[in-house]
Design a protein around this motif. Structure first.
Motif, PDB file in Angstrom:
ATOM      1  N   PRO A  30       9.608 -32.043 -18.838  1.00  0.00           N
ATOM      2  CA  PRO A  30      10.245 -33.077 -19.656  1.00  0.00           C
ATOM      3  C   PRO A  30      10.317 -34.417 -18.949  1.00  0.00           C
ATOM      4  CG  PRO A  30      11.420 -31.023 -19.905  1.00  0.00           C
ATOM      5  CD  PRO A  30      10.408 -30.792 -18.830  1.00  0.00           C
ATOM      6  N   ARG A  31      10.530 -34.422 -17.638  1.00  0.00           N
ATOM      7  CA  ARG A  31      10.597 -35.688 -16.891  1.00  0.00           C
ATOM      8  C   ARG A  31       9.258 -36.426 -16.933  1.00  0.00           C
ATOM      9  NH1 ARG A  31      14.063 -37.654 -13.127  1.00  0.00           N
ATOM     10  NH2 ARG A  31      15.089 -35.627 -12.925  1.00  0.00           N
ATOM     11  N   VAL A  32       8.162 -35.682 -16.829  1.00  0.00           N
ATOM     12  CA  VAL A  32       6.843 -36.323 -16.897  1.00  0.00           C
ATOM     13  C   VAL A  32       6.683 -37.046 -18.221  1.00  0.00           C
ATOM     14  CG1 VAL A  32       4.349 -35.933 -16.984  1.00  0.00           C
ATOM     15  CG2 VAL A  32       5.743 -34.696 -15.312  1.00  0.00           C
ATOM     16  N   PHE A  33       7.014 -36.377 -19.310  1.00  0.00           N
ATOM     17  CA  PHE A  33       6.876 -37.008 -20.621  1.00  0.00           C
ATOM     18  C   PHE A  33       7.797 -38.216 -20.754  1.00  0.00           C
ATOM     19  CE2 PHE A  33       5.075 -32.848 -21.977  1.00  0.00           C
ATOM     20  CZ  PHE A  33       3.900 -33.333 -22.519  1.00  0.00           C
ATOM     21  N   ALA A  34       9.021 -38.108 -20.244  1.00  0.00           N
ATOM     22  CA  ALA A  34       9.962 -39.226 -20.324  1.00  0.00           C
ATOM     23  C   ALA A  34       9.438 -40.427 -19.547  1.00  0.00           C
ATOM     24  CB  ALA A  34      11.329 -38.804 -19.796  1.00  0.00           C
ATOM     25  N   GLU A  35       8.869 -40.168 -18.375  1.00  0.00           N
ATOM     26  CA  GLU A  35       8.379 -41.281 -17.558  1.00  0.00           C
ATOM     27  C   GLU A  35       7.095 -41.873 -18.124  1.00  0.00           C
ATOM     28  OE1 GLU A  35       8.287 -40.261 -13.394  1.00  0.00           O
ATOM     29  OE2 GLU A  35      10.472 -40.057 -13.300  1.00  0.00           O
ATOM     30  N   GLY A  68       8.864 -25.193 -13.793  1.00  0.00           N
ATOM     31  CA  GLY A  68       9.760 -26.320 -14.038  1.00  0.00           C
ATOM     32  C   GLY A  68       9.990 -27.132 -12.785  1.00  0.00           C
ATOM     33  N   ASP A  69      10.739 -28.213 -12.929  1.00  0.00           N
ATOM     34  CA  ASP A  69      11.003 -29.087 -11.787  1.00  0.00           C
ATOM     35  C   ASP A  69      12.418 -28.921 -11.243  1.00  0.00           C
ATOM     36  OD1 ASP A  69      12.500 -30.234 -13.775  1.00  0.00           O
ATOM     37  OD2 ASP A  69      11.465 -32.162 -13.773  1.00  0.00           O
ATOM     38  N   GLY A  70      13.111 -27.932 -11.731  1.00  0.00           N
ATOM     39  CA  GLY A  70      14.458 -27.677 -11.243  1.00  0.00           C
ATOM     40  C   GLY A  70      15.544 -28.420 -11.979  1.00  0.00           C
ATOM     41  N   ASP A  83       9.416 -30.063 -29.705  1.00  0.00           N
ATOM     42  CA  ASP A  83      10.178 -31.029 -30.496  1.00  0.00           C
ATOM     43  C   ASP A  83      10.691 -32.189 -29.646  1.00  0.00           C
ATOM     44  OD1 ASP A  83       9.852 -29.668 -32.858  1.00  0.00           O
ATOM     45  OD2 ASP A  83      11.757 -28.586 -32.708  1.00  0.00           O
ATOM     46  N   THR A  84      11.107 -31.898 -28.424  1.00  0.00           N
ATOM     47  CA  THR A  84      11.777 -32.916 -27.605  1.00  0.00           C
ATOM     48  C   THR A  84      10.836 -33.686 -26.691  1.00  0.00           C
ATOM     49  OG1 THR A  84      12.301 -31.261 -25.915  1.00  0.00           O
ATOM     50  CG2 THR A  84      13.961 -31.659 -27.630  1.00  0.00           C
ATOM     51  N   PHE A  89       5.543 -37.424 -27.717  1.00  0.00           N
ATOM     52  CA  PHE A  89       4.589 -38.185 -26.899  1.00  0.00           C
ATOM     53  C   PHE A  89       3.235 -38.275 -27.589  1.00  0.00           C
ATOM     54  CE2 PHE A  89       1.316 -38.621 -23.640  1.00  0.00           C
ATOM     55  CZ  PHE A  89       1.747 -39.792 -23.034  1.00  0.00           C
ATOM     56  N   VAL A  90       2.755 -37.168 -28.131  1.00  0.00           N
ATOM     57  CA  VAL A  90       1.463 -37.190 -28.828  1.00  0.00           C
ATOM     58  C   VAL A  90       1.509 -38.166 -29.999  1.00  0.00           C
ATOM     59  CG1 VAL A  90      -0.139 -35.821 -30.222  1.00  0.00           C
ATOM     60  CG2 VAL A  90       0.819 -34.865 -28.117  1.00  0.00           C
ATOM     61  N   ARG A  91       2.602 -38.132 -30.751  1.00  0.00           N
ATOM     62  CA  ARG A  91       2.735 -39.054 -31.884  1.00  0.00           C
ATOM     63  C   ARG A  91       2.806 -40.507 -31.408  1.00  0.00           C
ATOM     64  NH1 ARG A  91       6.542 -34.774 -34.037  1.00  0.00           N
ATOM     65  NH2 ARG A  91       5.360 -33.716 -35.681  1.00  0.00           N
TER      66      ARG A  91
END
Length: 260
Positions: A30-35, A68-70, A83-84, A89-91
Motif C-alpha cells: 500500500p505504501r508503494v501505491f500511495a507514494e 508486506g512491509d510491516g 479497492d484501496t 492507481f490503475v484508474r
C-alpha cells in the motif's frame, strides 16, 4: 516530499518514477501505491508533460508483496487491497492527460505485469520476462492485467498466460503485441526517457486526448468512435498548439508546442 519506497526525478518536463525496493524485487505494498500516486500529483503540479515508470535493481516489479512491509498485515479479503490501492492507481493512470511510459528493466510479474502494460509505450529489456503468476498461488489476475493482456494479445494468449503461469520472454511479448519495443538491457531507461522527452515536447492536449480516444475505441462501435473523434477534433482545433502548427507549416519550420 520524502519517499521511502520509490525514487522521483523531474527533468525537462519528464518525470521518472522508480519503485525502489530492490531487496523485494520491487514488490508492491500500500505504501508503494500511495507514494506513486503522490509522486504523479507532484510531477503534474511541477509541469511534467510525460511520466516514466520503472524499477530499481534487476526487476521491474514482482507483484504484490505477500510478506508486506510491516506497516499493515495483508487483509483476509484481498479484494479490499484492490479497492484501496491497486484499482485506484490503475484508474488514475488511465485518466492521465499526459503520456505514461514504462521502462521494463527486468521481470514484471503478477500485478507488476499489470503496471508494465499500463504504459502507452512500453520498452522492455531483452533479458526481462513477463509472467501472469497468479494461478501459481491460487489467485486470479488483477491490477487490470486481465483486460490489458486480452486487449493487447487476444483471448487465446491471455488464457494461455493466465492458466499456465509461465514466463514470456521479451521477444515473445513483443511478438504478441504486449510491449512496444525490446532493446538491450542498458538502453531501456534511456530510450524510454528519450521517447518521453519527445512526447513532452509535443502537443500535450492532443496527446492526452489520443491516449483516451484509443482506450475508448476498444469498447465502442464505429459510429460511437466517430462521435468521439469529432468531439476531440473540435477541441484540438481550438488549441494554441494547432495554431502554432499551422503557422509553422506556412513558415516551413518545425512547430514549437506549448502544450496548450
Amino acid at each position: 516530499m520524502t519517499y521511502e519506497t520509490i525514487t522521483f526525478d523531474l527533468t525537462d518536463r519528464v518525470a521518472t518514477l522508480a519503485i525502489d525496493r530492490p531487496a523485494r524485487m520491487n514488490a508492491l505494498t500500500p505504501r508503494v501505491f500511495a507514494e506513486l500516486t503522490a509522486a504523479i500529483d507532484a510531477a503534474l503540479e511541477q509541469g511534467a508533460r510525460a511520466i516514466v515508470l520503472t524499477g530499481t535493481g534487476g526487476a521491474f516489479c514482482s507483484g504484490a508483496d505477500l510478506v508486506g512491509d510491516g506497516s499493515a498485515p495483508m487483509p483476509r479479503d484481498l479484494g479490499e487491497s484492490l479497492d484501496t490501492s491497486y484499482n485506484p492507481f490503475v484508474r488514475k493512470v488511465a485518466a492521465l492527460d499526459v503520456p505514461f511510459l514504462t521502462a521494463i528493466n527486468g521481470p514484471a510479474v503478477g500485478a507488476g505485469l499489470g503496471l508494465a502494460l499500463l504504459g502507452d509505450i512500453s520498452v522492455m529489456a531483452r533479458s526481462a520476462y513477463v509472467l501472469l503468476a497468479f494461478v501459481n498461488i491460487g489467485l486470479v489476475p488483477d491490477a487490470g492485467a486481465t483486460w490489458l493482456v486480452a486487449k493487447a494479445a487476444g483471448r487465446t494468449k491471455a488464457l494461455e498466460m493466465a492458466l499456465l503461469g509461465e514466463r514470456v520472454s521479451a521477444e515473445e511479448a513483443l511478438a504478441a503485441g504486449l510491449v512496444t519495443r525490446v532493446v538491450d538491457d542498458e538502453q531501456v531507461l534511456g530510450q524510454t526517457q528519450q521517447l518521453a522527452a519527445k512526447l513532452a515536447a509535443g502537443p500535450s492536449v492532443a496527446i492526452g486526448m489520443i491516449r483516451k480516444q484509443v482506450a475508448a475505441a476498444l469498447s465502442l462501435d464505429l459510429d460511437q468512435s466517430l462521435a468521439v473523434e469529432r468531439e476531440n477534433q473540435t477541441r484540438a482545433g481550438h488549441t494554441r498548439d494547432f495554431a502554432e502548427a499551422v503557422r509553422a507549416f506556412g513558415e516551413k519550420r518545425k512547430p514549437v508546442f506549448e502544450g496548450r
